[in-house]
Design a protein around this motif. Structure first.
Motif, PDB file in Angstrom:
ATOM      1  N   SER A 170      10.095  -5.675 -53.199  1.00 50.13           N
ATOM      2  CA  SER A 170      11.185  -4.826 -52.725  1.00 50.13           C
ATOM      3  C   SER A 170      10.858  -3.382 -53.092  1.00 50.13           C
ATOM      4  CB  SER A 170      12.477  -5.238 -53.423  1.00 50.13           C
ATOM      5  OG  SER A 170      12.337  -5.042 -54.813  1.00 50.13           O
ATOM      6  N   PRO A 171      11.554  -2.395 -52.501  1.00 50.01           N
ATOM      7  CA  PRO A 171      11.251  -1.003 -52.837  1.00 50.01           C
ATOM      8  C   PRO A 171      11.329  -0.725 -54.339  1.00 50.01           C
ATOM      9  CG  PRO A 171      12.790  -1.097 -51.004  1.00 50.01           C
ATOM     10  CD  PRO A 171      12.613  -2.503 -51.490  1.00 50.01           C
ATOM     11  N   THR A 172      12.281  -1.357 -54.994  1.00 52.33           N
ATOM     12  CA  THR A 172      12.457  -1.122 -56.430  1.00 52.33           C
ATOM     13  C   THR A 172      11.225  -1.578 -57.207  1.00 52.33           C
ATOM     14  OG1 THR A 172      14.658  -1.935 -55.882  1.00 52.33           O
ATOM     15  CG2 THR A 172      14.284  -1.226 -58.133  1.00 52.33           C
ATOM     16  N   ARG A 230       8.238  -1.953 -55.790  1.00 50.52           N
ATOM     17  CA  ARG A 230       7.103  -1.162 -55.305  1.00 50.52           C
ATOM     18  C   ARG A 230       7.061   0.222 -55.964  1.00 50.52           C
ATOM     19  NH1 ARG A 230       8.694  -3.651 -50.189  1.00 50.52           N
ATOM     20  NH2 ARG A 230       9.559  -1.736 -49.317  1.00 50.52           N
TER      21      ARG A 230
END
Lengths: 223, 448, 335, 153
Positions: free
Chosen positions: A83-85, A87
């Motif tokens: 997820s972006p978090t 990444r």
């Protein structure tokens, strides 16, 4: 336990052996035994992306978010990882050590024939050439933030697979078929490189069964 | 997405979408969950658990755990006043057949054996890992129908691997004569259904903080779904008067049935009593996933006798709920499952056998849809199969058989407040599924 | 390669309460001198909105604004007994107990107001804004804050009430299973629309149509939360979830939210939801419980939709891409 | 096993404290600084209930050894809440009934805040991606997506 936060490569090298090397802390760190020490690379100055002509050099602690920002052709692949978090934290170097069915960037780097830079036992960066063509697909149990069932990355010549063996693998037999322009043949031949396993996401049977489908889809850019 | 519509009720507050009382706390992060309380000097409890599915305990060696820096207490079954319990004894269902901490044997992988209490979470984990257990492995049983065979190894003190319901090996429901119905039916359909265990997976894991009070009472901050249920069971295990305990809960970070067992509070109370300090015991995510009890796996056989016009005249259901190693809430679930059969349909001949079966897996217990969810999967898949086999509209098959007010249910209760017909008619409208006039005209209020 | 489309139906009922075990809950309601009314409970809010329901029911019964209600719950020293939050019993049991307590408190409030206003209590009404007034009069009225102060300091009256819900325990008859296990039945019909990828077995749920008969939706917005959150859980149960992916073999049990599969926000189906209200005779303002039932109908609806799409009959949950692909392979082998 | 002196800025206030080796940012916030909005849902980076911002980026605070971010700027839900009233995102979560048990809410809001800071007009796809690391077991996500989209417009 101890937490080392060295601020130079030399300092890191001097600490080697005194703990587990961590960078983004998203993979190994949460599963360490309560007594284990760590050496964090966060402040070791190994982050950054440099582009020279068609060659890209990526520092080992560059985060996946940073890499996606700087290297557009890898965005789709990076977007398929966690997820972006995560990444924002996970690093390029760390991804090389992520156990399958994780490590989709490592699969890409294998397809790119990337060079790993080392200083002793420490991975300091990777470099690769931007390919003229790029094919990528990752089959997973949900549309985002899920481990690989099958990952396929290819520059149109080399084909690398994830999810279907304990390590990312090159599908050499498939590459030979692809060189003949036989995509269906390449899809079937990819099975020769597979040695899949059962896990919480899928069985070895399923991974093997759908591998040719995803190789074909990747190489024909089909969804 | 469209918002649901409701008919006007003529009320001032009821029927209105007023703002949730707790929403301000939620969006500002000020809602207090049990773990947001952080008393000074708090100790942490972690568990050493069975690494085997089924084994005798040859030796439990806690000496290394006691040497770990920060460890202040190591608890075994000898520290538990009433180590044998079962939570439904509060409503007189079952008998004490589960242990707080394992004594001579373990019945499932993950069963608690030794509790380690330390000044930090890290030290408690290190201590728990340092406990050494020597096992003598026994053959595990993982299949419900294997477990109930007469020659199966008996896991339970009463000598069988099923719960006994007043002299019967299962909860029975009987209406009419099901064999007669099968004999008269134009078609017989018999199918098998199976599910696997499902985790409630609340975002907040199960846990509690127990704080000794100046007056000798224990205050238990817990995310239990049932404060008094937890209080009463804990007092029984501690062998103290109920009045010695206070349970404080409130807003819980999701329950879904996963927080109605009493697994963390009793041992935490013992640790708090022995140390005189606040003790926290909270499951990590692995424990919530694999140790806390899931929704039971179920195996369901349904045999139906059906007429050419779609009327179901006989239904026989055999259900096996995989309770895992201990009862927890499963004996009740099997009864609830029996009462739910044969579904919201009026069938004159019904024969239900609902078994609660013990195996060597994580004890299962309550979850949203308790005793019913998997039954509905089986029943409504069965209805679709019958409709397909008879080449009937699947909604028509349901409407023909739908129960109505005044009908006798299989468990001998007269149906009232039924509305299956109406929800089906409404759903047909929503998706443009045309129903013939006579089905469109049906009403739950009119007898058949 | 083909993406096959199908639609499936399921209709269910669900019982409210658990009176196979005796099922009581109590509530206390009292006015403080602030004019606020405190509802004391020991019931737990799991996120379904029990506190909000208790406040709404109390406000409605007392005839006072929702804002005047304080819910103080889940402390066994200060709240009266509640069996717990499970069995879709919260709204029904707590709601009924709160109504009973609020009715008694309302009577006490009207009697105190009658004394203060020097009128007959039977001639008084509440206006929903905080005033107790003489029916048909605009002058003869008193605000609940003034009344609460007067009751305490001048009249020497308490404004309080006690409530309990208890349905007599039912014991199943061992031979026949004759029993009265519940208090009401709520109803639902779900229609699922799905696609199946015939090369991978991957199912996508496109649209869920949810029709619920809930007796009374005390708070329609929260009822929607239950219906659509539950529909999501039903999709999740149908296609993803288990702690034992190789059941009955115990290997590869998921340890965290990555391995324990549930749909993420990218996997959402479109939802259309409708509520029908046939008030239950024994429910608080007619409400039945819907907390648990909302994950049930989606599972068979999806199984039936998959069959409609591709002819594979799923009999084992969850319906993984593998199980669908094995079914498709079998159909192809037979053809 | 030496403890470290940690200096970080949290919600604009400079904090200095001693941390035992391996203390996570989540633990430092909750247990040392008393900022309990961030929740421990899994401790292994798979649920997002502990999401906070470190130097402007959303991270899982349960995965951050606090020694590794000495000198950083940390923001939690407490820091996004205005002294009076609510932030637009908080108000939107209220208006859209986007909370049930509330345990995922702080992490959801922090993930969404990070998105909106970079992209004030996100598409549905952007919103879905931004919260793809945050687990909600109650709502089915749709009301949360709607709440975030409503602020973006």
């Amino acid at each position: 336990m101890q937490v080392h936060v060295p601020t130079s490569i030399d300092e890191v090298l001097g600490l080697m052996g005194q703990g587990t090397i961590v960078a983004g802390c998203t993979g190994i760190f949460p599963h360490l035994a309560p007594t284990e020490s760590i050496i964090s690379l966060r402040k070791a100055g190994l982050s950054g992306v440099e582009t020279e002509g068609d060659t890209v050099r990526v520092g080992a602690t560059t985060t996946l978010t940073q890499l996606a920002r700087e290297v557009p052709f890898l965005r789709e692949a990076i977007a398929s990882i966690a997820s972006p978090t995560i990444r924002n934290m996970a690093t390029v170097g760390g991804n090389l050590f992520a156990p399958q069915p994780h490590g989709d960037l490592a699969v890409c780097l294998l397809a790119l024939d990337a060079e790993i830079e080392r200083n002793g036992d420490l991975v300091t960066g990777v470099s690769f050439k931007v390919p003229e063509q790029w094919f990528y697909t990752k089959a997973m149990r949900r549309k985002q933030n899920s481990a690989s069932i099958v990952t396929v990355a290819s520059d149109g010549t080399r084909i690398a697979l994830g999810g279907v063996a304990r390590e990312p693998v090159r599908a050499l037999a498939a590459e030979a078929k692809l060189a003949e322009g036989d995509i269906d043949g390449a899809a079937e031949a990819a099975l020769e490189a597979a040695d899949p396993f059962d896990d919480a996401y899928a069985s070895a049977w399923y991974r093997r069964r759908v591998l040719p489908v995803h190789v074909r889809r990747a190489l024909t850019n089909a969804v | 997405m469209s918002a649901p519509t409701t008919e006007a009720g003529g009320f001032d507050v009821v029927g209105k979408p007023v703002q949730r009382l707790d929403a301000m706390g939620h969006v500002t992060g000020r809602t207090q969950y049990f773990e947001d309380y952080n008393p000074a000097g708090m100790l942490h409890l972690k568990m050493h658990r069975s690494e085997r599915h089924h084994a005798n305990l040859v030796e439990v060696d806690t000496s290394e755990a006691e040497k770990v820096k920060g460890v202040v207490k190591v608890l075994t079954y000898k520290d538990v006043p009433k180590n044998w319990y079962t939570i439904l004894t509060l409503i007189n269902v079952g008998y004490p057949e589960e242990v707080v901490l394992a004594e001579k044997k373990v019945l499932w992988m993950g069963e608690p054996i030794v509790a380690v209490v330390a000044t930090s979470e890290r030290a408690a984990l290190e201590g728990a890992a340092a406990v050494k257990v020597t096992y003598e492995d026994l053959e595990p049983i993982f299949d419900v129908e294997e477990a109930i065979k007469p020659d199966a190894f008996p896991l339970k003190p009463h000598g069988t691997n099923y719960f006994e319901y007043e002299g019967h090996h299962c909860r029975r429901v009987r209406l009419g004569d099901v064999e007669q119905g099968f004999a008269e039916a134009d078609h017989i359909f018999e199918f098998k259904y199976q599910s696997r265990p499902i985790e409630q997976a609340p975002t907040e894991t199960t846990g509690c903080i127990v704080e000794p009070q100046h007056n000798g009472r224990l205050k238990i901050y817990s995310d239990t779904q049932a404060c008094f249920f937890t209080l009463d069971n804990t007092a029984l295990i501690l062998d103290v008067p109920f009045g010695k305990l206070q349970v404080v809960g409130g807003t819980v970070g999701g329950g879904f049935g996963g927080k109605v067992d009493v697994t963390v509070e009793p041992i935490s109370c013992i640790a708090a009593m022995q140390t005189g300090k606040p003790v926290k015991y909270v499951y990590d995510r692995y424990e919530e996933m694999q140790i806390s009890s899931p929704r039971a796996a179920e195996r369901i056989y349904i045999k139906d006798g059906v007429m050419n016009d779609g009327r179901i005249i006989a239904r026989q259901c055999t259900l096996y709920a995989d309770a895992g190693a201990y009862s927890r809430h499963s004996p009740y679930a099997a009864t609830k499952a029996a009462a739910h059969m044969p579904g919201p349909y009026t069938i004159p001949n019904v024969h239900i056998d609902s078994w609660c079966v013990y195996t060597n897996r994580t004890p299962s217990s309550a979850m949203r849809g308790f005793g019913v969810t998997i039954g509905d999967f089986a029943l409504e898949t069965q209805m679709d199969r019958i409709a397909r086999e008879l080449d009937m509209d699947p909604l028509a098959l349901r409407l023909i058989n739908a129960y109505r007010d005044g009908d006798m249910k299989a468990h001998h209760k007269v149906a009232e407040g039924t509305a299956l017909i109406e929800v089906i008619q409404k759903a047909a409208d929503l998706v443009g599924h045309e129903l013939p006039g006579e089905l469109r005209a049906l009403s739950s209020r009119e007898g058949r | 390669m083909a993406i096959l489309r199908g639609r499936g139906y399921a209709a269910v009922n669900y019982p409210t309460g658990m009176n196979l075990g005796g099922d009581p809950t109590q509530a206390l309601v009292h006015a403080t001198t602030t004019g606020n009314f405190v509802v004391s409970l020991s019931s737990v809010d799991l996120g379904q909105g029990l506190k909000t329901v208790a406040a709404q029911v109390a406000a409605e019964t007392l005839g006072l604004p929702y804002e005047n209600i304080i819910v103080d719950t889940a402390d066994t020293d200060t709240g009266p007994h509640c069996m717990g939050t499970f069995a879709s019993r919260g709204t029904h049991r707590v709601g009924n107990a709160v109504i009973m307590a609020a009715q008694e408190a309302r009577e006490a409030m009207l009697e105190a107001a009658a004394e203060e206003l020097e009128v007959d209590a039977a001639d008084l009404e509440t206006d929903g804004t905080g005033f107790i007034k003489l029916k048909g009069s605009e002058e003869k009225k008193i605000h609940v804050v003034d009344l609460a102060l007067a009751a305490h300091f001048k009249l020497g009256r308490t404004i309080a009430g006690r409530g309990i819900f208890l349905k007599e325990r039912s014991y199943p008859e061992p031979e026949t299973g004759k029993m009265d296990p519940d208090s009401a039945q709520a109803h639902a019909c779900t229609v699922a629309e799905v696609t199946v990828d015939d090369e991978t077995g991957v199912v996508e749920v496109l649209h869920m149509y949810n029709v619920y008969e809930v007796g009374r939706a005390i708070n329609p917005a929260m009822a929607r939360q239950q219906i659509e959150g539950g529909a999501w859980m039903g999709v999740s149960h149908a296609l993803y979830e288990t702690t034992e992916p190789y059941y009955p073999v115990r290997e590869h049990g998921p340890r965290d939210f990555e391995e324990y599969l549930m749909p993420g926000p990218a996997d959402n189906a479109q939802m259309t939801s409708e509520i029908i209200e046939f008030p239950a005779a024994n429910g608080p303002y007619g409400a039945k419980g819907i907390g648990e039932m909302t994950a049930n109908a989606p599972i068979p609806a999806i199984a039936n939709a998959i069959y409609d799409a591709c002819g594979v009959r799923l009999t084992e949950m969850p319906f993984t891409p593998e199980s669908i692909l094995r079914g498709l392979d079998e159909l192809r082998a037979r053809a | 096993m030496p403890s470290s002196v940690i200096e970080i800025t949290v919600n604009g206030s400079e904090e200095e404290f001693i941390a035992k080796p391996g203390t996570t940012l989540l633990s430092a916030l909750r247990d040392t600084l008393g900022l309990t909005a961030a929740k421990r849902g899994c401790g292994v980076g798979t649920c997002g209930t502990c999401t906070c911002h470190v130097d402007g980026e959303a991270v899982m605070s349960c995965l951050v050894p606090v020694e590794t971010i000495n000198g950083s700027d940390v923001k939690t839900l407490e820091g996004t809440t205005p002294p009076e009233g609510l932030s637009p995102l908080q108000q939107s979560f209220l208006d859209n009934f986007a909370t049930q048990c509330g345990f995922c809410t702080p992490g959801m809001i922090m993930a969404a805040e990070a998105l909106l800071a970079q992209n004030p007009s996100p598409t549905r796809e952007d919103v879905v991606t931004a919260i793809s690391g945050n687990v909600c077991r109650c709502t089915g996500y749709e009301s949360i997506i709607e709440a975030i989209l409503a602020v973006g417009k």
